[in-house]
Design a protein around this motif. Sequence first.
Motif, PDB file in Angstrom:
ATOM      1  N   PHE A  93       0.872  -1.164   0.000  1.00 18.38           N
ATOM      2  CA  PHE A  93       0.000   0.000   0.000  1.00 18.38           C
ATOM      3  C   PHE A  93       0.911   1.216   0.000  1.00 18.38           C
ATOM      4  N   CYS A  94       0.563   2.228  -0.765  1.00 24.35           N
ATOM      5  CA  CYS A  94       1.356   3.453  -0.771  1.00 24.35           C
ATOM      6  C   CYS A  94       0.958   4.303   0.434  1.00 24.35           C
ATOM      7  N   VAL A  95       1.939   5.027   0.950  1.00 21.15           N
ATOM      8  CA  VAL A  95       1.787   5.780   2.186  1.00 21.15           C
ATOM      9  C   VAL A  95       2.264   7.211   1.951  1.00 21.15           C
ATOM     10  N   ASP A  96       1.636   8.154   2.643  1.00 21.29           N
ATOM     11  CA  ASP A  96       2.054   9.549   2.523  1.00 21.29           C
ATOM     12  C   ASP A  96       3.479   9.708   3.062  1.00 21.29           C
ATOM     13  N   PRO A  97       4.161  10.793   2.684  1.00 19.72           N
ATOM     14  CA  PRO A  97       5.568  10.953   3.075  1.00 19.72           C
ATOM     15  C   PRO A  97       5.818  10.948   4.585  1.00 19.72           C
ATOM     16  N   LYS A  98       4.834  11.303   5.383  1.00 20.16           N
ATOM     17  CA  LYS A  98       5.021  11.301   6.835  1.00 20.16           C
ATOM     18  C   LYS A  98       4.756   9.929   7.453  1.00 20.16           C
ATOM     19  N   GLY A  99       4.318   8.973   6.642  1.00 23.74           N
ATOM     20  CA  GLY A  99       4.051   7.632   7.135  1.00 23.74           C
ATOM     21  C   GLY A  99       2.823   7.545   8.017  1.00 23.74           C
ATOM     22  N   GLU A 100       1.876   8.465   7.810  1.00 18.34           N
ATOM     23  CA  GLU A 100       0.708   8.524   8.688  1.00 18.34           C
ATOM     24  C   GLU A 100      -0.547   7.888   8.117  1.00 18.34           C
ATOM     25  N   LYS A 101      -0.655   7.851   6.789  1.00 24.70           N
ATOM     26  CA  LYS A 101      -1.892   7.337   6.203  1.00 24.70           C
ATOM     27  C   LYS A 101      -1.624   6.755   4.823  1.00 24.70           C
ATOM     28  N   PHE A 102      -2.544   5.914   4.397  1.00 23.41           N
ATOM     29  CA  PHE A 102      -2.470   5.347   3.061  1.00 23.41           C
ATOM     30  C   PHE A 102      -2.908   6.386   2.045  1.00 23.41           C
ATOM     31  N   ILE A 103      -2.368   6.273   0.843  1.00 20.67           N
ATOM     32  CA  ILE A 103      -2.721   7.170  -0.254  1.00 20.67           C
ATOM     33  C   ILE A 103      -2.836   6.346  -1.531  1.00 20.67           C
ATOM     34  N   ASP A 104      -3.426   6.942  -2.562  1.00 23.48           N
ATOM     35  CA  ASP A 104      -3.403   6.316  -3.881  1.00 23.48           C
ATOM     36  C   ASP A 104      -1.958   6.286  -4.360  1.00 23.48           C
ATOM     37  N   CYS A 105      -1.549   5.176  -4.922  1.00 24.97           N
ATOM     38  CA  CYS A 105      -0.194   5.081  -5.446  1.00 24.97           C
ATOM     39  C   CYS A 105      -0.048   6.010  -6.650  1.00 24.97           C
ATOM     40  N   PRO A 106       1.078   6.695  -6.747  1.00 25.81           N
ATOM     41  CA  PRO A 106       1.302   7.562  -7.907  1.00 25.81           C
ATOM     42  C   PRO A 106       1.246   6.750  -9.201  1.00 25.81           C
ATOM     43  N   PRO A 107       0.716   7.340 -10.278  1.00 26.86           N
ATOM     44  CA  PRO A 107       0.598   6.607 -11.548  1.00 26.86           C
ATOM     45  C   PRO A 107       1.909   5.982 -12.021  1.00 26.86           C
ATOM     46  N   ASP A 108       3.029   6.682 -11.846  1.00 24.78           N
ATOM     47  CA  ASP A 108       4.315   6.118 -12.269  1.00 24.78           C
ATOM     48  C   ASP A 108       4.672   4.875 -11.459  1.00 24.78           C
ATOM     49  N   ALA A 109       4.343   4.882 -10.177  1.00 26.23           N
ATOM     50  CA  ALA A 109       4.625   3.712  -9.337  1.00 26.23           C
ATOM     51  C   ALA A 109       3.810   2.520  -9.800  1.00 26.23           C
TER      52      ALA A 109
END
Length: 141
Positions: A93-109
Amino acid sequence: MTNEEFWKHEWEKHGNCSVSVLPQKKYFNANLLLKDKTKILETLKYAGITPDDKKHSLRLIQKTLRDEVKFTPLIKCNTNGPDPTPELYEIYFCVDPKGEKFIDCPPDAVKNFKTGCGDGKPDIKFPIYKRHDHVLNDIDE
């Protein structure tokens, strides 16, 4: 692999790039908190998907986890032994830069992610595994 080697590998492979925002201990603590929020195995079990060496729908695994976590996981497979059926290996699962919450994975990823699950193959095997909970007990407090 010793517990120390495991944690070193995880830091070098996944956490090292976060050092400017999350030092090592905070990185691992954030990951453990997020892991507790997902309840991946419990969620899959509730949907009838268990580590039983049987084939399960890759799409159903993704949908089940997306419905629970609200973000689509990236799933990596490998093959093991003479059976060419891809096996569930890792769930990301992709995570925000602060490691606090899940986010949508960037399209390139998403575009560059190598699943190993086979293009268009609807079923993957969920292998029986041995849990390594003892590894989690070795984090320094």
